[in-house]
Design a protein around this motif. Structure first.
Motif, short mmCIF file in Angstrom:
data_model
loop_
_atom_site.label_atom_id
_atom_site.label_comp_id
_atom_site.label_asym_id
_atom_site.label_seq_id
_atom_site.Cartn_x
_atom_site.Cartn_y
_atom_site.Cartn_z
N PRO A 476 38.60 34.65 -15.61
CA PRO A 476 39.63 34.13 -14.69
C PRO A 476 40.27 32.87 -15.27
O PRO A 476 39.59 32.06 -15.90
N GLN A 477 41.57 32.73 -15.07
CA GLN A 477 42.27 31.56 -15.58
C GLN A 477 42.68 30.63 -14.45
O GLN A 477 42.81 31.03 -13.30
N VAL A 478 42.93 29.37 -14.83
CA VAL A 478 43.54 28.43 -13.90
C VAL A 478 44.96 28.91 -13.63
O VAL A 478 45.67 29.33 -14.53
N GLN A 479 45.37 28.85 -12.40
CA GLN A 479 46.75 29.16 -12.06
C GLN A 479 47.42 27.89 -11.54
O GLN A 479 46.80 27.07 -10.87
N ALA A 480 48.70 27.75 -11.86
CA ALA A 480 49.42 26.56 -11.40
C ALA A 480 49.35 26.48 -9.88
O ALA A 480 49.54 27.47 -9.17
N HIS A 481 49.08 25.29 -9.37
CA HIS A 481 49.02 25.04 -7.92
C HIS A 481 47.97 25.93 -7.25
O HIS A 481 48.18 26.43 -6.15
N GLN A 641 36.26 30.93 -11.47
CA GLN A 641 35.88 30.43 -12.79
C GLN A 641 34.39 30.13 -12.86
O GLN A 641 33.73 30.40 -13.86
N ALA A 642 33.86 29.57 -11.78
CA ALA A 642 32.43 29.26 -11.74
C ALA A 642 31.59 30.53 -11.82
O ALA A 642 30.59 30.59 -12.55
N ARG A 643 32.00 31.57 -11.10
CA ARG A 643 31.27 32.84 -11.16
C ARG A 643 31.34 33.44 -12.56
O ARG A 643 30.37 34.01 -13.07
N ARG A 648 28.59 34.91 -17.87
CA ARG A 648 28.53 34.90 -19.33
C ARG A 648 27.21 34.35 -19.87
O ARG A 648 26.96 34.41 -21.07
N LEU A 649 26.35 33.83 -19.03
CA LEU A 649 25.07 33.29 -19.49
C LEU A 649 24.14 34.42 -19.95
O LEU A 649 24.02 35.46 -19.30
N ARG A 650 23.45 34.19 -21.05
CA ARG A 650 22.47 35.18 -21.51
C ARG A 650 21.27 35.25 -20.56
O ARG A 650 20.60 36.28 -20.48
N CYS A 651 21.00 34.15 -19.84
CA CYS A 651 19.88 34.14 -18.90
C CYS A 651 20.27 34.69 -17.53
O CYS A 651 19.50 34.56 -16.58
N ARG A 652 21.42 35.29 -17.41
CA ARG A 652 21.90 35.77 -16.11
C ARG A 652 20.90 36.68 -15.40
O ARG A 652 20.75 36.60 -14.18
N PRO A 653 20.17 37.59 -16.10
CA PRO A 653 19.20 38.43 -15.37
C PRO A 653 18.19 37.63 -14.57
O PRO A 653 17.71 38.09 -13.52
N LEU A 669 25.45 29.04 -5.85
CA LEU A 669 25.34 28.40 -7.16
C LEU A 669 26.72 28.12 -7.74
O LEU A 669 26.97 27.05 -8.31
N ALA A 670 27.64 29.08 -7.60
CA ALA A 670 29.00 28.87 -8.09
C ALA A 670 29.66 27.71 -7.35
O ALA A 670 30.36 26.89 -7.96
N ASN A 671 29.42 27.62 -6.05
CA ASN A 671 30.01 26.52 -5.29
C ASN A 671 29.43 25.17 -5.73
O ASN A 671 30.12 24.15 -5.69
N THR A 672 28.17 25.17 -6.17
CA THR A 672 27.58 23.94 -6.70
C THR A 672 28.34 23.49 -7.94
O THR A 672 28.61 22.30 -8.13
N LEU A 673 28.71 24.44 -8.80
CA LEU A 673 29.51 24.10 -9.98
C LEU A 673 30.88 23.57 -9.58
O LEU A 673 31.40 22.62 -10.18
N VAL A 674 31.47 24.19 -8.57
CA VAL A 674 32.77 23.72 -8.09
C VAL A 674 32.66 22.29 -7.58
O VAL A 674 33.51 21.43 -7.86
#
Length: 712
Positions: A476-481, A641-643, A648-653, A669-674
């Protein structure tokens, strides 16, 4: 990252980038008839590929050169000069620049070498060139470059040898800015071989004045450039570069980059795990990923990717279909997919039914072997039609996102090449051709080159190109606004001191971002530590609190799994002795609940000196720097983006319930990154570093068990 010096730009350059890339007249300073010299080579090239305007050779020792009148200086040229190309020795370059300024030249291209790349003396000379050019309102490309080409303007202002081997410039939609002149020449040469066509290509050399960003901006705005390609060694003016990435994304103009220098050029002074993991290349990669850049390992892969994207050819699924005239070749190619993270898709029942007319029931699977087609002793066109039907219907399968056609020495090669070309143009997905037949495959090469479609010579190259396209499609990419990024500032405590924060202060900081921590108490002495352990109940951890100690466990200043008053008192005494032996001061003890984790992560923020705050997540614990399983994203970041970082982590399992363990709440967990990204945005440059290691996964929950931070 890669800047020799800073000079204020000219307040009023005579010409814009667009104007001097479309010159009405060009002077060649140091022109010659001797092709062994750069001046002779360039004059011959520009005579063969003539702009519509005037061409002025400059050589005081000649009256005519290749049929052109020759002039003693640029000032002697009878008409105005928009562009001058400098091919004189370095010790004559300043005089040539001054001559150009006096004439009113808009831009000088200094192909001459021997400047900043040679050391301090050369750097001083280069500064003189820039100062003279800017004082006179003239732009300067180079020095130490190979010039440029604007194919649509018939401008061959480059010493690249390929210009002497073609009758017509390959005009098309691929634009290139390169920090290497030789690689620009190699990309042009390879492009002509495979039918690629270019708009503008520029070698920027030392970037003493005109830099990569100037050409990047021009290519974004140029209506004849469909694809922007960049070869980078370092980034000059990173904020502007990032802004241009956003601008290209908003214009829906694909950007493809190959970058060298991925290892650290110099060691940074770091005080945390996060800082040691968030180096120059990972930060650059994360910024490019956020803005939808296609990243390649080589300029040749980049070139093939650019041809693909011109069609356009968009990846719609992760699966890669494999087509081959060789059962063994197809099998080897399939074996190579998995290590590249590229799955071979299973065809749907509907697709298999649609293949019944051209394939027996036993061979309606991938990889497709052209030798199994139902064609009998049919002539080439019928065989080619059967191959085209099979490829087309397979490429329409929803599980197929891209395809690779591997041709080996086989009959009917031309017919298969023609049908593969038709499928590739019409399927809307990347379909890459591999010509593995050597000289016997020249007919197929000619078909693909003349069509401007392109091909590669080995399956290895095809896999790397497809993998780069797949990585971009999955990110996923950043989108303007982006409304997901518009979050309010966090209520950060205003009592936190500057410098390295103690763990209690660091815990207060991350709790302000909504990140849960293990229960904790800051005790000033051993008696308070005993009372704190009683209040927490069960097993506890006791750690030193010290303004001078970063890695506590390295000196034995962390004591685990303690239970009972005597155990806590002994731990405090042992910590006292460890700090005294290593010259650290003690500000008390941190007593926390003891938890047993199913998995450990590291989260962090590193303020990159070029691109600003970066959020990091990876496999944590004591082996974090050994494993280096981390992902970065510039702050602020969106939940998507956080998800993607987590995926992409190798430790994802381990996060998804490895061997029956409870899976972590990935949305939480993704919200923690946000939230961590929002904390970085709230504090800005004040937050220099932040480490949460480990962030423990406990019964599917997340708890920060340790934290450290540095505030400016």
């Amino acid at each position: 990252m890669n800047e020799h010096f800073a000079v204020a730009p000219s307040p009023s350059p005579r010409m814009s980038v667009r104007q001097w890339l479309h010159p009405r007249s060009v002077a060649i300073v140091g022109a010659s008839e001797d092709e062994a010299k750069w001046g002779g080579r360039l004059l011959r090239y520009m005579t063969r590929h003539r702009i519509a305007g005037e061409l002025y050779p400059v050589n005081a020792r000649a009256d005519t050169l290749l049929g052109h009148p020759s002039y003693a200086s640029v000032s002697d040229c009878p008409g105005p000069v928009d562009m001058a190309i400098l091919l004189v020795p370095s010790h004559h370059a300043l005089a040539a620049v001054n001559d150009c300024v006096a004439k009113g030249v808009g831009c000088a291209v200094a192909i001459t070498a021997g400047f900043a790349e040679t050391g301090e003396a050369g750097l001083g000379q280069e500064r003189e060139l820039v100062a003279a050019a800017r004082a006179g309102g003239m732009r300067l490309i180079g020095p130490n470059c190979m010039g440029l080409m604007n194919a649509h303007h018939n401008l061959a202002a480059t010493t690249g040898v390929v210009m002497g081997q073609i009758d017509q410039l390959p005009a098309g939609g691929i634009g290139l800015a390169s920090q290497s002149g030789a690689l620009m020449g190699a990309m042009l040469s390879r492009g002509i071989d495979i039918g690629a066509r270019f708009s503008t290509t520029v070698s920027v050399g030392n970037q003493c004045d005109v830099d990569q960003n100037d050409i990047f901006e021009y290519l974004i705005d140029d209506p004849l450039t469909e694809i922007v390609c960049l070869y980078l060694e370092g980034v000059k003016d990173a904020p502007r570069f990032a802004a241009l990435l956003a601008r290209a994304q908003a214009a829906a103009k694909p950007v493809l980059i190959a970058k060298s220098g991925r290892s650290e050029a110099g060691e940074r002074a770091v005080r945390s795990h996060t800082a040691s993991l968030a180096g120059a290349w990972p930060a650059f990669e994360a910024v490019c990923r956020a803005y939808g850049v296609y990243l390649f390992d080589s300029i040749f892969d980049l070139l093939h990717g650019a041809q693909m994207l011109q069609r356009p050819a968009l990846v719609s699924a992760p699966g890669v279909a494999v087509f081959s005239g060789s059962g063994g070749g197809g099998a080897l190619l399939v074996d190579a997919l998995e290590p590249m993270g590229l799955p071979l898709p299973a065809l749907s029942a509907n697709t298999k039914e649609r293949l019944a007319s051209v394939l027996p029931a036993s061979h309606r699977e991938l990889p497709l072997d052209f030798g199994m087609l139902k064609h009998g002793a049919t002539p080439d066109p019928v065989y080619g039609q059967a191959a085209g039907t099979a490829m087309g219907r397979i490429m329409e399968d929803d599980a197929v996102g891209a395809g690779i056609v591997l041709l080996t020495t086989q009959p009917n090669m031309g017919a298969v090449a023609e049908m593969a070309l038709t499928v590739g143009r019409n399927c809307g997905k990347p379909l890459l051709f591999v010509q593995g037949a050597g000289n016997a495959g020249q007919a197929a090469r000619d078909i693909w080159r003349e069509a401007g479609y392109g091909y590669v010579e080995s399956p290895h190259d095809a896999l790397h190109v497809i993998a780069a396209l797949m990585r971009r499609a999955a990110t996923p990419q950043v989108q303007a606004h982006d409304s997901a990024l518009a979050r309010p500032a966090l209520p950060v405590p205003d009592t936190l001191p500057g410098g390295y924060l103690s763990e209690p202060d660091a815990r207060c900081l991350i709790e302000a971002a909504g990140i849960p921590t293990t229960r904790w108490v800051h005790a000033e002495n051993a008696s308070q530590a005993v009372a704190a352990a009683r209040s927490l109940g069960g097993e506890v951890v006791v750690k030193a609190v010290s303004p001078t100690l970063v890695h506590k466990s390295d000196i034995g200043a962390v004591r685990l799994a303690l239970q009972g008053d005597d155990a806590v008192r002994l731990a405090c005494a042992q910590i006292d002795a460890a700090l005294a032996a290593n010259g650290h001061t003690l500000d008390g003890y941190l007593v926390t609940e003891m938890v047993h984790a199913e998995a450990e992560l590291i989260l962090g923020v590193q303020n990159d000196p070029d691109f600003g705050p970066m959020v990091l997540v990876g496999a944590g614990g004591v082996l974090v720097e050994l494993m280096k399983d981390v992902q970065l994203c510039p702050a602020p970041l969106s939940p998507a983006q956080a998800r993607a970082m987590l995926s992409r982590l190798r430790c994802r399992p381990l996060l998804e319930g490895w061997r029956g363990r409870p899976p972590v709440d990935l949305d939480r967990l993704a919200n923690t990154l946000v939230q961590l990204g929002q904390l970085a945005t709230t504090l800005g440059p004040r937050l220099q570093e932040l480490d949460i290691n480990p962030l423990m996964i406990v019964d599917g929950r997340i708890l920060a068990a340790d934290a450290r931070a540095v505030l400016a």
